[in-house]
Design an enzyme around this catalytic site. Structure first.
Site, mmCIF file in Angstrom:
data_model
loop_
_atom_site.group_PDB
_atom_site.id
_atom_site.type_symbol
_atom_site.label_atom_id
_atom_site.label_comp_id
_atom_site.label_asym_id
_atom_site.label_seq_id
_atom_site.Cartn_x
_atom_site.Cartn_y
_atom_site.Cartn_z
ATOM 1 N N HIS A 36 0.830 -1.227 0.000
ATOM 2 C CA HIS A 36 0.000 0.000 0.000
ATOM 3 C C HIS A 36 0.857 1.267 0.000
ATOM 4 O O HIS A 36 0.385 2.329 0.407
ATOM 5 C CB HIS A 36 -0.948 0.029 1.211
ATOM 6 C CG HIS A 36 -1.714 -1.247 1.425
ATOM 7 N ND1 HIS A 36 -2.971 -1.472 0.910
ATOM 8 C CD2 HIS A 36 -1.379 -2.387 2.078
ATOM 9 C CE1 HIS A 36 -3.388 -2.678 1.261
ATOM 10 N NE2 HIS A 36 -2.428 -3.269 1.957
ATOM 11 N N SER A 38 14.664 21.492 -15.682
ATOM 12 C CA SER A 38 13.478 22.265 -16.014
ATOM 13 C C SER A 38 13.917 23.578 -16.637
ATOM 14 O O SER A 38 14.942 24.141 -16.259
ATOM 15 C CB SER A 38 12.664 22.534 -14.745
ATOM 16 O OG SER A 38 11.853 23.682 -14.927
ATOM 17 N N LYS A 54 15.634 21.718 -10.500
ATOM 18 C CA LYS A 54 14.972 20.443 -10.786
ATOM 19 C C LYS A 54 15.883 19.389 -11.408
ATOM 20 O O LYS A 54 16.764 19.682 -12.205
ATOM 21 C CB LYS A 54 13.801 20.680 -11.755
ATOM 22 C CG LYS A 54 12.686 21.460 -11.123
ATOM 23 C CD LYS A 54 11.741 20.576 -10.340
ATOM 24 C CE LYS A 54 10.791 19.948 -11.298
ATOM 25 N NZ LYS A 54 9.592 19.450 -10.771
ATOM 26 N N GLU A 82 9.725 8.301 -16.554
ATOM 27 C CA GLU A 82 8.345 8.708 -16.837
ATOM 28 C C GLU A 82 7.928 8.261 -18.236
ATOM 29 O O GLU A 82 6.793 7.839 -18.460
ATOM 30 C CB GLU A 82 8.210 10.225 -16.706
ATOM 31 C CG GLU A 82 8.353 10.700 -15.266
ATOM 32 C CD GLU A 82 8.591 12.200 -15.174
ATOM 33 O OE1 GLU A 82 7.942 12.959 -15.907
ATOM 34 O OE2 GLU A 82 9.445 12.610 -14.360
#
Ligand code: ARG
Length: 460
Positions: free
Chosen positions: A158, A279, A285, A292
């Site tokens: 979980h 970024s 970043k 992804e």
């Protein structure tokens, strides 16, 4: 519009521009050129062998096709949309180049068995390439797993801290998944490895062809037994797409872990600049874009599987042009998986676990509570349910005091279960917890080392 040179005999005029646009597949099925030429070479050799064409024609066809292959390979072949597809482009150019003999190549063959053959061969080659790549990703995982057999990390259910595990054990879980993907691809390959060539349009042919000869020449186990099935079957392609979708799903789960692990709040692993992007507005970043995209590209592979099943579900026997829609999904799925496997191998080799942070997290969240309950069962002979309840109360007390389990004074525990002794502290550290899990397949570092070594031997 001029009439089609291959099938235009019964037509007075050529197709409209829009007809040509919807009908032509050369824009994508040119990818089948190697398979198409291999199939034609085998077919021509067989035709000559059984005396359907002359040896001289066979030589002319072979030389003509070899020259065409060289031109295509060199990027110097004039694809013609008017010739619809890969089969007619090559055959038309062959005839242009060698004359009469080229026109004999299509004897006892149809584009229906020809395309079924080409796609089978293409998928078979794709499986061979993906198999190698999968093994490479597995090797990368196993190497990291061996190095981190004892590196503590939290195991989750979980996404909540559950029990301590090791980074090596975690990575080996993916090796197991990918090994099943490998064996699924091998099953798919074995099942598809029958030749449709010689089924002709759908019912076979009256010419004395030798389907066993072409099957053997092309590396198939045998010719397909039913000519209708041979031209209509695409389950091999759907099965391949499922194999791709399943494997891509596994990669996606690992990619999702990388996204979570590299989040600074977790800080479990670091990816180097090679697999990170910045970024354009936020200078601080470090985004795990490769992970992804591995995750994001899963959608298109699943889409290809669903797309093909949908194309097939309403088709009576045998061939319909709908089936031309099988190719782009197959090509895209294989290409996507090729890219994402390479990216995954790169990321796995690149990622550096932060052992101190992982160890700290492994001990957080009362992750050794199960070990405490097991101790109560083993040492005090409590029934597990009672041990679970007692442990729950101890955890609540620890939480109240803001302490970890292995940092809770014995007296606090004894206030809940008086028979608890100092010995309990032997099982409350994450390191003790993982070391104790020696059951087959369990997380103990000794197990992980042994499994990593087994995999190293198997993968070579
Ligand atoms: N380009 C076609 C395909 O991919 C080849 C087969 C054409 N057969 C036919 N009967 N029109 O399916």
């Amino acid at each position: 519009m001029s009439r089609n040179s291959q099938w235009g005999g019964r037509f007075a005029a050529g197709p409209s521009a829009i007809m040509q646009a919807i009908n032509a597949s050369i824009g994508f099925d040119h990818k089948l050129w190697r398979q198409d030429i291999a199939g034609s070479l085998a077919h021509a050799a067989m035709l000559a062998h059984v005396g359907i064409i002359s040896p001289a024609d066979e030589v002319a066809i072979r030389e003509g096709l070899t020259a065409i292959a060289a031109r295509i390979d060199a990027g110097d072949f004039p694809w013609d949309e008017g010739l619809e597809d890969i089969h007619m482009n090559i055959e038309a150019r062959l005839t242009q180049a060698i004359g009469e003999a080229g026109k004999r190549l299509h004897t006892a063959r149809s584009r229906n068995d020809q395309v079924a053959l080409d796609v089978r061969l293409w998928v078979r080659d794709a499986i061979d390439g993906l198999t190698e790549q999968l093994r490479d990703v597995m090797r990368a995982l196993v190497t990291r797993a061996a190095a981190h057999a004892a590196t503590l990390m939290p195991g989750f259910t979980h996404l909540q801290p559950a029990q301590p595990t090791t980074f090596g054990h975690h990575l080996l879980a993916y090796v197991e998944m990918l090994s099943r993907d490998l064996s699924r691809l091998a099953d798919c390959r074995a099942r598809l490895n029958e030749s449709p060539l010689g089924a002709a349009a759908l019912c076979g042919t009256g010419f004395p062809i030798d389907r066993h000869m072409t099957a053997q020449a092309l590396g198939f186990e045998r010719p397909m037994r039913n000519s209708l099935d041979a031209v209509a079957a695409r389950d091999f392609a759907a099965e391949f797409l499922f194999c791709c979708a399943m494997c891509q799903t596994h990669l996606s789960r690992l990619a999702e872990e990388v996204v979570i692990w590299t989040n600074p709040y977790f800080g479990f692993v670091r990816l180097s600049d090679a697999f990170t992007t910045g970024s354009s507005i936020m200078p601080q970043k470090r985004n795990p874009d490769a992970a992804e995209l591995v995750r994001g590209k899963t959608g298109r592979v699943m889409g290809s599987l669903v797309g093909l099943l949908t194309v097939l579900k309403g088709l009576p026997l045998t061939y319909f042009k709908d089936m031309q829609e099988d190719k782009e999904g197959i090509f895209d799925a294989a290409e996507t998986l090729t890219l994402t496997l390479a990216a995954t191998a790169g990321m796995v080799r690149d990622l550096e676990p932060n052992a101190a942070r992982l160890a700290e997290a492994a001990g957080a969240g009362f992750s050794t509570a199960t070990d405490l309950a097991d101790w109560l069962v083993r040492e005090l002979k409590l029934p597990f349910r009672d041990a679970h309840h007692v442990t729950g109360r101890i955890v609540a007390r620890a939480e109240q005091l803001g302490r970890a389990l292995d940092d809770l004074p014995l007296s606090e525990m004894q206030a809940i279960e008086p028979r608890l002794t100092q010995g309990v502290f032997d099982v409350l550290s994450p390191a003790a917890s993982v070391a104790s899990r020696i059951s087959y397949g369990g997380t103990a570092p000794a197990n992980v080392r042994r499994m990593a070594q087994e995999w190293q031997e198997r993968l070579g």
